[in-house]
Scaffold this motif. Structure first.
Motif, PDB file in Angstrom:
ATOM      1  N   ASN A  95     -15.743 -34.081 -24.953  1.00  0.00           N
ATOM      2  CA  ASN A  95     -16.406 -32.927 -23.994  1.00  0.00           C
ATOM      3  C   ASN A  95     -15.633 -33.219 -22.937  1.00  0.00           C
ATOM      4  O   ASN A  95     -15.364 -32.187 -22.093  1.00  0.00           O
ATOM      5  N   LEU A  96     -15.260 -34.149 -22.178  1.00  0.00           N
ATOM      6  CA  LEU A  96     -14.283 -34.535 -20.656  1.00  0.00           C
ATOM      7  C   LEU A  96     -12.940 -33.410 -21.190  1.00  0.00           C
ATOM      8  O   LEU A  96     -12.601 -32.953 -20.166  1.00  0.00           O
ATOM      9  N   LEU A  97     -12.499 -33.759 -22.442  1.00  0.00           N
ATOM     10  CA  LEU A  97     -11.166 -33.237 -22.714  1.00  0.00           C
ATOM     11  C   LEU A  97     -11.522 -31.859 -23.053  1.00  0.00           C
ATOM     12  O   LEU A  97     -10.238 -31.207 -23.325  1.00  0.00           O
ATOM     13  N   GLY A  98     -12.669 -31.540 -23.013  1.00  0.00           N
ATOM     14  CA  GLY A  98     -12.791 -30.064 -23.349  1.00  0.00           C
ATOM     15  C   GLY A  98     -12.660 -29.338 -24.837  1.00  0.00           C
ATOM     16  O   GLY A  98     -12.489 -28.229 -25.193  1.00  0.00           O
ATOM     17  N   VAL A  99     -12.687 -30.333 -25.688  1.00  0.00           N
ATOM     18  CA  VAL A  99     -12.719 -29.993 -27.086  1.00  0.00           C
ATOM     19  C   VAL A  99     -14.164 -30.270 -27.747  1.00  0.00           C
ATOM     20  O   VAL A  99     -14.295 -31.243 -28.603  1.00  0.00           O
ATOM     21  N   GLY A 100     -15.020 -29.243 -27.457  1.00  0.00           N
ATOM     22  CA  GLY A 100     -16.179 -29.270 -27.959  1.00  0.00           C
ATOM     23  C   GLY A 100     -16.418 -29.496 -29.425  1.00  0.00           C
ATOM     24  O   GLY A 100     -17.370 -30.215 -29.829  1.00  0.00           O
ATOM     25  N   THR A 141     -10.040 -26.044 -25.429  1.00  0.00           N
ATOM     26  CA  THR A 141     -10.499 -24.811 -26.208  1.00  0.00           C
ATOM     27  C   THR A 141     -10.044 -23.687 -25.653  1.00  0.00           C
ATOM     28  O   THR A 141      -9.690 -22.722 -26.051  1.00  0.00           O
ATOM     29  N   VAL A 142     -10.776 -23.423 -24.270  1.00  0.00           N
ATOM     30  CA  VAL A 142     -10.707 -22.168 -23.735  1.00  0.00           C
ATOM     31  C   VAL A 142      -9.190 -22.094 -23.113  1.00  0.00           C
ATOM     32  O   VAL A 142      -8.727 -20.806 -23.453  1.00  0.00           O
ATOM     33  N   ILE A 143      -8.425 -23.247 -22.922  1.00  0.00           N
ATOM     34  CA  ILE A 143      -7.181 -22.816 -22.436  1.00  0.00           C
ATOM     35  C   ILE A 143      -6.327 -22.347 -23.702  1.00  0.00           C
ATOM     36  O   ILE A 143      -5.440 -21.423 -23.603  1.00  0.00           O
ATOM     37  N   GLY A 144      -6.685 -22.991 -24.916  1.00  0.00           N
ATOM     38  CA  GLY A 144      -6.079 -22.480 -26.165  1.00  0.00           C
ATOM     39  C   GLY A 144      -6.518 -21.169 -26.458  1.00  0.00           C
ATOM     40  O   GLY A 144      -5.467 -20.381 -26.680  1.00  0.00           O
ATOM     41  N   LEU A 145      -7.442 -20.626 -26.374  1.00  0.00           N
ATOM     42  CA  LEU A 145      -7.947 -19.389 -26.680  1.00  0.00           C
ATOM     43  C   LEU A 145      -7.338 -18.367 -25.634  1.00  0.00           C
ATOM     44  O   LEU A 145      -6.739 -17.645 -25.992  1.00  0.00           O
ATOM     45  N   ARG A 146      -7.325 -18.914 -24.236  1.00  0.00           N
ATOM     46  CA  ARG A 146      -6.534 -17.799 -23.568  1.00  0.00           C
ATOM     47  C   ARG A 146      -5.180 -17.743 -23.550  1.00  0.00           C
ATOM     48  O   ARG A 146      -4.473 -16.778 -23.579  1.00  0.00           O
ATOM     49  N   ASP A 156      -5.782 -21.317 -15.314  1.00  0.00           N
ATOM     50  CA  ASP A 156      -6.196 -21.006 -13.931  1.00  0.00           C
ATOM     51  C   ASP A 156      -7.698 -21.022 -13.725  1.00  0.00           C
ATOM     52  O   ASP A 156      -8.191 -20.901 -12.775  1.00  0.00           O
ATOM     53  N   ILE A 157      -8.418 -21.601 -14.921  1.00  0.00           N
ATOM     54  CA  ILE A 157      -9.704 -21.498 -14.732  1.00  0.00           C
ATOM     55  C   ILE A 157     -10.346 -23.164 -14.698  1.00  0.00           C
ATOM     56  O   ILE A 157     -11.542 -23.400 -14.595  1.00  0.00           O
ATOM     57  N   LEU A 158      -9.251 -24.156 -14.202  1.00  0.00           N
ATOM     58  CA  LEU A 158      -9.711 -25.583 -14.362  1.00  0.00           C
ATOM     59  C   LEU A 158     -10.715 -25.633 -13.334  1.00  0.00           C
ATOM     60  O   LEU A 158     -11.649 -26.378 -13.651  1.00  0.00           O
ATOM     61  N   LEU A 159     -10.637 -25.225 -12.097  1.00  0.00           N
ATOM     62  CA  LEU A 159     -11.386 -25.454 -11.016  1.00  0.00           C
ATOM     63  C   LEU A 159     -12.825 -24.785 -11.076  1.00  0.00           C
ATOM     64  O   LEU A 159     -13.943 -25.378 -11.044  1.00  0.00           O
ATOM     65  N   SER A 160     -12.839 -23.466 -11.633  1.00  0.00           N
ATOM     66  CA  SER A 160     -13.967 -22.948 -11.680  1.00  0.00           C
ATOM     67  C   SER A 160     -14.855 -23.459 -12.861  1.00  0.00           C
ATOM     68  O   SER A 160     -16.163 -23.522 -13.000  1.00  0.00           O
ATOM     69  N   ASN A 161     -14.095 -23.764 -14.008  1.00  0.00           N
ATOM     70  CA  ASN A 161     -14.684 -24.599 -15.028  1.00  0.00           C
ATOM     71  C   ASN A 161     -15.385 -25.813 -14.792  1.00  0.00           C
ATOM     72  O   ASN A 161     -16.474 -26.258 -15.167  1.00  0.00           O
ATOM     73  N   LEU A 162     -14.780 -26.660 -14.186  1.00  0.00           N
ATOM     74  CA  LEU A 162     -15.334 -28.079 -13.632  1.00  0.00           C
ATOM     75  C   LEU A 162     -16.553 -27.816 -12.768  1.00  0.00           C
ATOM     76  O   LEU A 162     -17.371 -28.518 -12.971  1.00  0.00           O
ATOM     77  N   ILE A 163     -16.378 -27.080 -11.776  1.00  0.00           N
ATOM     78  CA  ILE A 163     -17.387 -26.502 -10.973  1.00  0.00           C
ATOM     79  C   ILE A 163     -18.837 -26.265 -11.690  1.00  0.00           C
ATOM     80  O   ILE A 163     -19.861 -26.759 -11.540  1.00  0.00           O
ATOM     81  N   SER A 164     -18.450 -25.278 -12.781  1.00  0.00           N
ATOM     82  CA  SER A 164     -19.644 -24.810 -13.470  1.00  0.00           C
ATOM     83  C   SER A 164     -20.428 -25.920 -14.412  1.00  0.00           C
ATOM     84  O   SER A 164     -21.575 -25.938 -14.422  1.00  0.00           O
ATOM     85  N   THR A 165     -19.366 -26.626 -14.885  1.00  0.00           N
ATOM     86  CA  THR A 165     -19.882 -27.625 -16.133  1.00  0.00           C
ATOM     87  C   THR A 165     -20.836 -28.689 -15.124  1.00  0.00           C
ATOM     88  O   THR A 165     -21.597 -29.323 -15.815  1.00  0.00           O
TER      89      THR A 165
END
Length: 190
Positions: A95-100, A141-146, A156-165
């Motif tokens: 999960n930390l690596l974003g591969v849910g 996963t999200v970066i791969g989709l984008r 460019d979603i790294l910071l907002s994604n980290l804050i929200s999670t």
């Protein structure tokens, strides 16, 4: 959930058939092609991470990872079996690596070890919440989709994604503590 998706699909196709009957076949074919394209674009990402996690398990990195997360696991889950703790640590790393989706098999294995009856235990509820909210340092996963959809800057979603999670994880963990209390600290079987 299958019933919900079936009902939604039938309603949508019925409305589309009534509103614009000549486009039903085109919409179905285009949507199927897009779904297949998206699934195939993610397949490489998942194969890479699942392979890395398999290698990590065979090289005993999972055990070392479990030692790194031992204090956090005790705080969140209490004393759970060693095998469950290993699976939880692998799930947390995934999960930390974003591969849910790569995290799902380890979560299922941990639940199978922890849950002995039909009532969800505190540790099982905490695993569900931590897995669902999952703090992601790198949302691969999200970066791969984008990237597969042609984003100019997929990361460019790294910071907002980290804050929200982080916020959702804190709220989720707090709710489990409120519902179940502190974890029991008795010795678990090894």
């Amino acid at each position: 959930m299958n019933i919900v998706w079936t009902v939604v699909t039938v309603i949508a196709l019925s409305v589309l058939t009534f509103m614009n009957p000549q486009s039903v076949l085109n919409v179905c074919l285009d949507s199927s092609a897009q779904a297949l394209k998206t699934a195939l674009s993610l397949c490489g990402v998942y194969c890479l991470w699942l392979g890395i996690f398999e290698i990590a398990e065979k090289c005993r990195l999972v055990e070392k990872l479990s030692l790194c997360f031992e204090r956090l696991n005790k705080f969140l889950y209490g004393n759970v079996e060693k095998v469950a703790s290993d699976y939880i640590s692998l799930n947390l790393a995934s999960n930390l690596l974003g591969v849910g989706n790569a995290a799902t098999p380890s979560a299922i294995a941990a639940i199978n070890v922890m849950e002995k009856n039909e009532k969800l235990s505190r540790a099982g509820a905490m695993l569900f919440v931590v897995n669902a909210t999952s703090v992601q340092l790198i949302p691969t996963t999200v970066i791969g989709l984008r990237a597969s959809m042609g984003s100019a800057n997929p990361s460019d979603i790294l910071l907002s994604n980290l804050i929200s999670t982080v916020i959702t994880s804190i709220v989720g963990v707090a709710l489990v503590f409120a519902a179940y209390g502190k974890p029991k600290q008795e010795n678990a079987p090894q």
